[in-house]
Design an enzyme around this catalytic site. Structure first.
Site, PDB file in Angstrom:
ATOM      1  N   GLU A  33      14.799 -49.526 -16.584  1.00 50.08           N
ATOM      2  CA  GLU A  33      14.282 -49.239 -17.937  1.00 50.08           C
ATOM      3  C   GLU A  33      14.014 -50.559 -18.651  1.00 50.08           C
ATOM      4  O   GLU A  33      14.898 -51.387 -18.774  1.00 50.08           O
ATOM      5  CB  GLU A  33      15.299 -48.379 -18.704  1.00 50.08           C
ATOM      6  CG  GLU A  33      15.028 -48.215 -20.186  1.00 50.08           C
ATOM      7  CD  GLU A  33      13.644 -47.669 -20.514  1.00 50.08           C
ATOM      8  OE1 GLU A  33      13.306 -46.585 -20.036  1.00 50.08           O
ATOM      9  OE2 GLU A  33      12.901 -48.362 -21.251  1.00 50.08           O
ATOM     10  N   GLY A  39      14.426 -43.499 -23.900  1.00 55.27           N
ATOM     11  CA  GLY A  39      12.969 -43.442 -24.020  1.00 55.27           C
ATOM     12  C   GLY A  39      12.482 -43.138 -25.423  1.00 55.27           C
ATOM     13  O   GLY A  39      13.190 -43.365 -26.415  1.00 55.27           O
ATOM     14  N   ALA A 317      10.135 -33.255 -24.388  1.00 56.26           N
ATOM     15  CA  ALA A 317      11.346 -33.794 -23.757  1.00 56.26           C
ATOM     16  C   ALA A 317      12.048 -32.749 -22.898  1.00 56.26           C
ATOM     17  O   ALA A 317      12.529 -33.057 -21.803  1.00 56.26           O
ATOM     18  CB  ALA A 317      12.296 -34.318 -24.830  1.00 56.26           C
ATOM     19  N   HIS A 442      25.199 -10.186 -36.488  1.00 53.42           N
ATOM     20  CA  HIS A 442      24.692  -9.782 -37.801  1.00 53.42           C
ATOM     21  C   HIS A 442      25.523 -10.443 -38.900  1.00 53.42           C
ATOM     22  O   HIS A 442      26.740 -10.500 -38.769  1.00 53.42           O
ATOM     23  CB  HIS A 442      24.776  -8.263 -37.938  1.00 53.42           C
ATOM     24  CG  HIS A 442      24.370  -7.773 -39.298  1.00 53.42           C
ATOM     25  ND1 HIS A 442      23.046  -7.686 -39.679  1.00 53.42           N
ATOM     26  CD2 HIS A 442      25.114  -7.388 -40.370  1.00 53.42           C
ATOM     27  CE1 HIS A 442      23.001  -7.256 -40.927  1.00 53.42           C
ATOM     28  NE2 HIS A 442      24.237  -7.064 -41.374  1.00 53.42           N
TER      29      HIS A 442
END
Ligand code: NAI
Length: 457
Positions: A33, A39, A317, A442
């Site tokens: 990287e 990223g 992503a 609920h």
């Protein structure tokens, strides 16, 4: 020369998730990287924008609390604090990815990788002065913003007047007026943020609607909401030039117009990154600027895989995560395949938009025999309690013959959190009558989906 079972080029969602899965499955894995793990998603996309948008929401609620009997004086937003807070969130998450890599025994090289070629041993990749060999290579190099050749646009980017998704997240001062080119996801989320915190925002969109492939009725509701909040939408308009203080465009009647701006955001789409890292040394098949992959994320070259934005399929992503997993399973010999018809998408505006599967228009265009059940979110007690003036809706698209849910589209909070349940309905292909047996909590907004299921003929 160190030999790996798998080298991954790029440490974004496709790359880091694939690396974690691969490392945990016992593959000797290397991630290369050049910027930061995480990223675009973690560093300059999904996460930082959500951090900013939450601050805007808090500011909006404090400022407009009278709807709920809450009044506050001198409500202000501290933009520098907002950006610092965002940076802390990013830092925490990025270091978390580093920890995951260590736990999965994945080696990480912080350098730019350069593919040198393929020999009988595998793929050779140079990074940080070392050459590594991988029996398999996963390209997860991501995407970059499209900057079209509009006169003045590139100069504007160079001077800082024009921003991309990266710079717009780091403004420490709220500009008085901002022009957004492109009314897609990035444009709308950032327009939503800056409009809420007091900037005069204009969105110039070349289509006759915002939010791209979103259901038209829903994108119409979203636009109305933000037009009421003060965004000036210029639809059907073509940007012709950018000066050092304005954006020039042609309106739908062909007339030349100009709008002044202190800052411009260019958000007209992204393209796969396929150059600059030696891909040309592999003769990989590409189409429309992206790497061609099959359902297992394989390319035309044995052992070479591509996942995430770089294959240009769906630039999200969560698609990248799943594609990375499919690639690893394929390497491990585990049967798996990528399906693209049940991928949810969200626009994190306020109200949020959540969607999965086919839209009503898509269904018509494909000649499918579908039933469309439309419902106001006011059918939900919780929605009504929280949004007395809300105009949220839900649309359920059901295949008449097989009685399966093909699409769910909604606008209204908490659509972003609800939509995964709808994605499960589409992905599992369960029949409407079986889905009716599921008990929903609920009071929640998601109950509207249940109501809609009961309305299917
Ligand atoms: P986009 O493809 O979503 O929208 C670009 C928009 O710009 C389109 O509506 C297009 O018609 C318009 N456009 C193109 N050229 C133009 C021109 N010359 N003048 C005016 N309008 C023009 O691209 P965007 O917003 O840049 O996002 C890039 C990628 O990032 C997308 O794939 C998106 O899905 C992803 N993303 C996803 C997010 C999410 O899931 N919440 C958030 C942010 C980005």
């Amino acid at each position: 020369m160190e030999l790996f079972d798998l080298i991954i080029l790029g440490g974004g969602p496709a790359g880091y998730n694939a690396a974690e899965r691969a490392g945990n499955a016992g593959l000797k894995t290397l991630v290369i990287e050049k910027r930061a793990l995480g990223g675009v998603c973690l560093n300059e996309g999904c996460i930082p924008s959500k951090s900013l948008l939450y601050c805007a929401k808090a500011y909006d609620y404090a400022k407009n609390g009278e709807h709920y009997g809450v009044t506050a004086k001198d409500v202000a937003i501290d933009q520098k604090y907002v950006v610092d807070r965002k940076n802390k969130v990013v830092k925490t998450l990025v270091s978390g990815i580093g920890m995951k890599m260590r736990k999965a025994k994945v080696k990480v090289v912080d350098a730019e990788g350069m593919i040198q070629g393929k020999t009988a041993d595998g793929f050779q990749v140079e990074a940080g002065g070392e050459v590594y060999t991988g029996k398999n290579l996963l390209i997860a190099a991501g995407s970059e913003p499209v900057i079209p050749p509009i006169p003045g646009l590139r100069e504007g980017v160079a001077s800082g007047f024009v921003m991309t998704n990266r710079e717009v997240l780091d403004l420490e001062q709220i500009p008085a007026q901002m022009t957004v080119i492109g009314g897609g996801v990035i444009g709308l989320e950032m327009a939503s943020y800056y409009c809420t915190v007091g900037c005069k925002v204009t969105v110039i969109e070349m289509l006759d609607h915002i939010a791209g492939p979103t259901d038209r009725e829903i994108s119409g509701i979203l636009m109305k909401n933000y037009a009421n909040k003060g965004i000036d939408f210029k639809l059907g308009c073509k940007v012709t030039a950018v000066t050092d203080h304005s954006v020039c465009y042609e309106d739908p009647d062909g007339k030349a117009q100009e709008v002044a701006a202190d800052k411009v955001l260019c958000s007209i789409g992204r393209r796969a990154v396929t150059t600059g890292y030696g891909l040309e040394n592999l003769n990989v098949v590409m189409e429309r600027g992206a790497i061609v992959t099959d359902e297992q994320m394989r390319t035309n070259i044995a052992g070479l895989y591509a996942a995430g934005d770089v294959n240009g399929k769906i630039m999200l992503a969560h698609t990248a995560y799943r594609e990375g997993e499919v690639a690893i399973n394929t390497i491990l010999g585990i049967k798996d395949r990528m399906r693209y018809d049940a991928i949810p998408s969200v626009i994190y505006t306020n109200p949020e938009v959540g969607a999965v599967g086919i839209t009503e228009d898509d269904a018509k265009a494909k000649g499918l025999d579908v039933e469309v059940v439309k419902m106001s979110l006011k059918m939900s007690g919780r929605y009504l309690a929280e949004n007395p003036d809300g105009d949220g809706i839900l649309k359920l698209i059901v295949d008449k013959k097989y009685r399966r849910v093909l699409g769910v589209h909604m606008i209204g909070n908490y659509a972003s959190e609800i939509i995964y349940g709808a994605a499960m309905m589409v992905e599992t292909e369960m029949q409407v009558d079986d889905l009716k047996e599921i008990v929903f909590p609920h009071p929640t907004v998601c109950e509207v989906i249940r109501e809609a299921l009961f309305d299917v003929k």
